[in-house]
Design a protein around this motif. Structure first.
Motif, PDB file in Angstrom:
ATOM      1  N   PRO A 149      40.085  29.605  42.449  1.00  9.56           N
ATOM      2  CA  PRO A 149      39.721  30.321  43.346  1.00  9.56           C
ATOM      3  C   PRO A 149      39.770  30.747  44.732  1.00  9.56           C
ATOM      4  O   PRO A 149      38.740  31.664  45.042  1.00  9.56           O
ATOM      5  N   VAL A 150      40.369  29.654  45.234  1.00 10.26           N
ATOM      6  CA  VAL A 150      40.971  30.148  46.895  1.00 10.26           C
ATOM      7  C   VAL A 150      42.327  31.257  46.580  1.00 10.26           C
ATOM      8  O   VAL A 150      43.189  31.664  47.835  1.00 10.26           O
TER       9      VAL A 150
ATOM     10  N   ARG B 225      38.889  41.114  46.223  1.00 10.71           N
ATOM     11  CA  ARG B 225      39.434  40.265  44.452  1.00 10.71           C
ATOM     12  C   ARG B 225      40.185  42.020  44.259  1.00 10.71           C
ATOM     13  O   ARG B 225      39.429  42.756  43.886  1.00 10.71           O
TER      14      ARG B 225
ATOM     15  N   TRP C 287      40.353  43.009  41.015  1.00 10.64           N
ATOM     16  CA  TRP C 287      39.429  43.780  40.143  1.00 10.64           C
ATOM     17  C   TRP C 287      38.015  44.417  40.734  1.00 10.64           C
ATOM     18  O   TRP C 287      37.716  45.756  40.470  1.00 10.64           O
TER      19      TRP C 287
ATOM     20  N   ALA D 155      34.039  32.093  47.877  1.00  9.26           N
ATOM     21  CA  ALA D 155      33.529  32.366  47.814  1.00  9.26           C
ATOM     22  C   ALA D 155      35.055  32.934  46.983  1.00  9.26           C
ATOM     23  O   ALA D 155      36.338  33.847  47.670  1.00  9.26           O
ATOM     24  N   CYS D 156      35.566  32.737  45.403  1.00 13.00           N
ATOM     25  CA  CYS D 156      35.956  33.342  44.677  1.00 13.00           C
ATOM     26  C   CYS D 156      35.550  34.311  44.004  1.00 13.00           C
ATOM     27  O   CYS D 156      36.492  35.664  43.324  1.00 13.00           O
ATOM     28  N   TYR D 157      34.701  34.717  44.522  1.00 12.67           N
ATOM     29  CA  TYR D 157      33.993  36.356  43.909  1.00 12.67           C
ATOM     30  C   TYR D 157      33.535  36.529  42.255  1.00 12.67           C
ATOM     31  O   TYR D 157      33.325  37.701  42.007  1.00 12.67           O
ATOM     32  N   LEU D 158      33.752  35.105  41.601  1.00 11.08           N
ATOM     33  CA  LEU D 158      32.982  35.342  40.804  1.00 11.08           C
ATOM     34  C   LEU D 158      31.331  35.682  39.593  1.00 11.08           C
ATOM     35  O   LEU D 158      31.674  36.388  39.294  1.00 11.08           O
TER      36      LEU D 158
END
Lengths: 131, 825
Positions: free
Chosen positions: B100-101, B212, B214, A54-57
């Protein structure tokens, strides 16, 4: 002149003979797409969970804005996608999401039969994507 | 000034600047990691290395090297880039690279530098740490595996917050940032370390995995808690305030925030918010339409008639809303208008106004950092205004300011280096201030040119010689003299006094005494000096500027409550305040609310006060409003809406306008801008700026130094001592502000219920331990509270914060400076 006509027609008739058609009798016969074909997405599982962190990339890079991710913390304190869904009606199958994924948790499969009857059926949730 | 050349650019900068600061001024960006604007140079990361012509042979760190005349600096060359890249590779040897985390991903300085310098592989290999994360506390998570040892958290906690939670421990590769004995973090939870961390080693837990950076919409507004007026940048996602973003670009707080500002935002998203008007039918509060509710209110007001209606306002409404409220009062024909209990602000409106002719602080906060001597009246000043407290910390720690504290307990300020606490018996602040004034007069240190009332004051201070004050208050006579001399010698000095609902006693007299002292020291109008009277609430100053006080012939708050209790007031309109919980003397308030035949409460929660109402109107929080707040230094700042209103709730301004219309008036304003312009026509100080002209730093009405209209000394009567073996003080706890913070998860996570604090000696004598239930009785009331044992309180003094509705501290506290109590287990 006649020879030219005969030559041309012979090609036409040759295609009528069995074994010379390029038409595939879908759905009884199905083609295997190339390995690089970008079909339905797949979330890669590990033993006990999805590989996705779930890194939202992927929702960030998605030009069609069709991916919804909601991160949460699991019992082990790890980040995992509580919600992960792709709206296939919006998806343009560009594959950027796969490219952006830092943990190789997302793939695109050869699955291309995506027609359905209801709008809701095009919402691919985490459970449907984990295969 | 010094001239130097950076990358071929000729520039002139101050001689105290570093190469980094000089480059920044010239518009040249040098990458940094351990540098922070508000901290002293440290030079831990070596990312900012540059070449200096005069220091050939090695690279020089730009952030720690001061400029010198004729310096020729190169910030970018192949060699420099290569070295920077190597430095980054070194930093990444131990770093876990779990972007990533990691919640910092996207705004991480290390990530950005790595990307900019194209560090795609690492030539070095080392052990990755596998340290346990610190998740003991509910607000701040520390993951030391991500730490780059820049020391920003260590420095901010020491230099700015002056708490000193962190330090480096171990040596070499084993070095890490740790708390005392490497236990979990247990501190003020201001989260300054969170805001300073350039990587994801220290993160806010309430925001963990939420979004996140952004994805967040950033809205700059002003914190809705105290009168400090800190700029907070709301991080909004899906119409919810998810976090408070770090912002040191604008505002008076330089990016500093306290626990309330940084972690106390969650009440705006609360499920318990009122979303529809409620009207009492057959004894029950039931949801109603706006039209029905407003009609009921208008009818009730009309029935009460002008003089039969009283309006009690809170101090967290915007200036524009206060203006509309005043107009509403006029329309309803009542002069009974007041705010915040009607007493606590009198130090400003009567004390300071009488002495100086202005009802406001005379300086601005940033000036205090440069002061040589600072007098804080009440140790609670840090509790009520923590971010202003941080300015004082910096003045003391960086500029070696002399800090004297007139207090009944040893608070946070007392721990600052060189701080002198004039520890007096409870309720005797006034005596100490008078004593100081007397010393100034006796020793000829006072500045008396153009000062009125000198003789009267001399007479009034006949009984306040240092020795007499010493016997009455317990403060040593010599300490008084020394302090007075110190302040008389200081070129720039500041006097700080906080006021608010739990500090009702002698508020007027304290204001006078503080103003007397300020006048005798020549503080008002002097460059860099100031007398600061700081209100407890976000718009305490605005309420006074706009005159939400008894109008001609009207009743004040206390008089209104009395009149209501005696049946002389038939309608009461309470706006934005839980009077039952926060006003002194709950018995009196309760009686008034029960007796009044029509009670309207306008609030964001169904507070205990609202539960008694006949009509409840759902209003808006600071995060949903457009307008302006005026902070305790007279700075008018913009409040901007970040999220939509919950359900059918309306802003207080909209409700006032609708009610005025129902009462037959007409308030046709197109928005906050138009109202602000109208305020300017009625309050001259506000005419100097337009709504859209309010810049990112706000606008300080009256200028950085407010010139006093006069200098009049007034006698302020001495306080009477409180008898009894134990004396209970009430006040503000650091983690809370008013009553609304008790609905916010952050402050609640640290302190979730009322307590009574004991000093160690008393606790030992009474055999009370942390967490014990104790009975406190006084004023004919007995309360059962949880005990907390600390180092702050002298013998015989107890402290209980007033924020919690359930505890009912105000049943016991009736506005006295201290209550004589007995303690039993």
């Amino acid at each position: 002149m006649f020879t030219a006509i005969a030559k041309g027609l012979s090609i036409t008739f040759k295609h009528m003979l069995p074994g010379h058609s390029t038409t595939v009798q879908y759905p009884t016969v199905k083609l295997k797409p190339s390995d690089r074909f970008r079909g339905l997405h797949r979330l890669v599982p590990t033993q006990d969970r999805e590989k996705c962190v779930a890194c939202y990339l992927c929702p960030t890079v998605c030009p069609a804005k069709c991916i919804t991710v909601e991160a949460a913390e699991n019992a082990k304190g790890e980040k995992y996608p509580r919600v992960y869904s792709i709206d296939l009606l919006r998806c343009i199958f560009c594959g950027y999401c796969v490219e952006a994924c830092p943990v190789e948790a997302l793939e695109m499969t050869a699955e291309y039969e995506l027609a359905n009857y209801r709008r809701a059926d095009f919402e691919f949730t985490k459970e449907r994507l984990l295969r | 000034m010094v001239n130097l050349t950076i990358d071929g650019k000729q520039i002139t900068v101050s001689r105290t600047a570093t190469i980094y600061e000089a480059a920044l001024e010239a518009g040249i960006n040098i990458p940094v990691l351990c540098y922070a604007k508000k901290l002293l140079p440290f030079g831990a990361c070596r990312v900012c290395l540059v070449q200096v012509e005069q220091m050939k042979g090695r690279l020089i760190p730009a952030c720690t090297t001061p400029v010198s005349e004729g310096m020729v600096v190169t910030t970018m060359s192949d060699e420099i880039l290569k070295v920077r890249k190597t430095v980054l590779e070194f930093l990444l040897v131990n770093h876990v690279i779990d972007c990533p985390v990691c919640d910092k991903g996207g705004e991480c300085d290390l990530q950005e530098l790595t990307y900019d310098h194209e560090v795609v592989c690492n030539r070095f290999q080392g052990e990755k740490f596998n340290l346990e994360t610190d998740e003991v506390n509910p607000l701040i998570e520390r993951n030391m595996n991500r730490c780059v040892l820049c020391g920003r958290c260590v420095r901010v906690c020491d230099e700015v917050v002056a708490y000193g939670s962190y330090s480096f421990i171990n040596r070499g590769f084993e070095t890490k940032i740790a708390t005392a004995y490497d236990r979990g973090l247990n501190c003020e939870f201001c989260g300054q370390c969170v805001s300073m961390c350039p990587v994801g080693a220290i993160l806010p837990r309430p925001f963990k995995f939420k979004a996140r950076p952004w994805q967040l919409k950033e809205v700059d507004t002003v914190c809705g808690y105290c009168g400090n007026g800190c700029t907070v940048t709301l991080g909004v996602l899906n119409n919810k305030v998810e976090t408070i973003r770090f912002n040191d670009k604008i505002g008076v707080n330089d990016g500093n925030l306290c626990i309330r500002g940084r972690f106390g935002y969650s009440y705006v998203n609360s499920e318990e918010r009122l979303t529809a008007p409620l009207v009492r039918k057959n004894g029950e509060l039931v949801a109603a339409t706006w039209d029905e509710a407003l009609q009921a209110v208008a009818d009730g007001f009309k029935q009460a008639g002008g003089a039969g209606l009283g309006i009690l306002s809170g101090a967290r409404l915007t200036n524009e809303e206060l203006f509309l409220l005043k107009n509403l009062a006029k329309q309803a024909g009542t002069a009974n208008l007041d705010h915040s209990g009607g007493e606590c602000y009198k130090g400003l409106t009567e004390g300071v106004a009488g002495a100086l002719g202005v009802a406001a602080s005379t300086g601005t906060f940033p000036q205090v950092e440069e002061c040589e001597a600072i007098l804080a009246i009440r140790s609670d000043f840090y509790e009520t205004h923590p971010v202003f407290g941080m300015v004082v910390n910096q003045a003391v720690k960086r500029n070696e300011a002399q800090l004297a504290i007139v207090a009944d307990k040893r608070g946070k300020f007392a721990k600052l280096p060189g701080a002198k606490t004039l520890l007096h018996r409870p309720g005797q602040e006034l005596e100490v201030l008078n004593g100081l004034a007397r010393v100034l007069l006796d020793e000829g240190l006072a500045r008396t040119e153009g000062v009125e009332g000198l003789d009267e004051l001399r007479q009034a201070l006949a009984d306040f010689s240092a020795e007499q004050v010493a016997t009455r208050t317990g403060v040593a006579a010599e300490a008084l003299r020394e302090t007075a001399r110190q302040f008389a010698a200081a070129k720039k000095s500041a006097i700080l006094l906080a006021y608010g609902l739990p500090y009702t006693a002698y508020s007027r007299e304290l204001g006078i005494a503080a103003a007397n002292l300020a006048i005798l020291l020549g503080i008002p109008g002097r460059d860099g000096s100031g007398l600061y009277l700081c209100g407890e609430k976000a718009n305490s100053q605005g309420v006074i500027d706009l005159g939400i006080m008894p109008q001609a012939g009207g009743l004040g708050a206390q008089a209104m409550l009395e009149a209501a209790a005696n049946g002389k007031l038939s309608a009461l309109y309470v706006v934005g305040e839980d009077v039952l919980t926060s006003y002194p003397d709950r018995g009196k308030v309760e009686k008034a609310l029960d007796k009044v035949s029509f009670l309207v409460v306008q609030d964001i929660f169904l507070s205990p006060t609202a539960a008694k109402a006949h009509v409840v109107l759902p209003a808006a929080s600071f995060a949903e409003k457009d307008g302006t707040f005026t902070n305790a230094e007279r700075r008018i700042q913009r409040v901007r809406p970040g999220i939509p209103l919950p359900g059918q709730a309306k802003t207080d301004g909209a409700i006032f306008a609708a009610l005025t219309e129902k009462l037959g008036g007409n308030l046709a304003f197109t928005g906050a801008e138009a109202i602000f312009a109208e305020i300017g026509r009625q309050v001259p100080a506000y005419a100097a700026v337009t709504f859209n002209g309010i810049g990112p730093q706000g606008f300080v009405w009256g200028g950085e130094i407010l010139a006093p209209a006069r200098r009049r000394l007034q006698p302020a009567g001495g306080a009477t001592a409180v008898d009894g073996a134990f004396q209970l003080l009430t006040g503000s706890a650091l983690y809370h502000s008013g009553t609304v913070s008790t609905r916010a998860k952050g402050p609640l996570a640290v302190i979730n219920e009322a307590y009574v604090e004991f000093g160690r000696d008393d606790a030992k004598a009474l055999d009370v331990k942390d967490g014990d239930q104790v009975k406190i009785s006084g004023n004919g009331v007995e309360l059962c509270l949880k005990a907390k044992v600390g180092n702050r309180l002298p013998k015989g003094v107890l402290f209980a914060p007033y924020h919690f509705a359930a505890a009912g501290i105000n049943r016991l506290y009736k506005g006295e400076a201290a209550v004589a109590v007995t303690v039993s287990k």
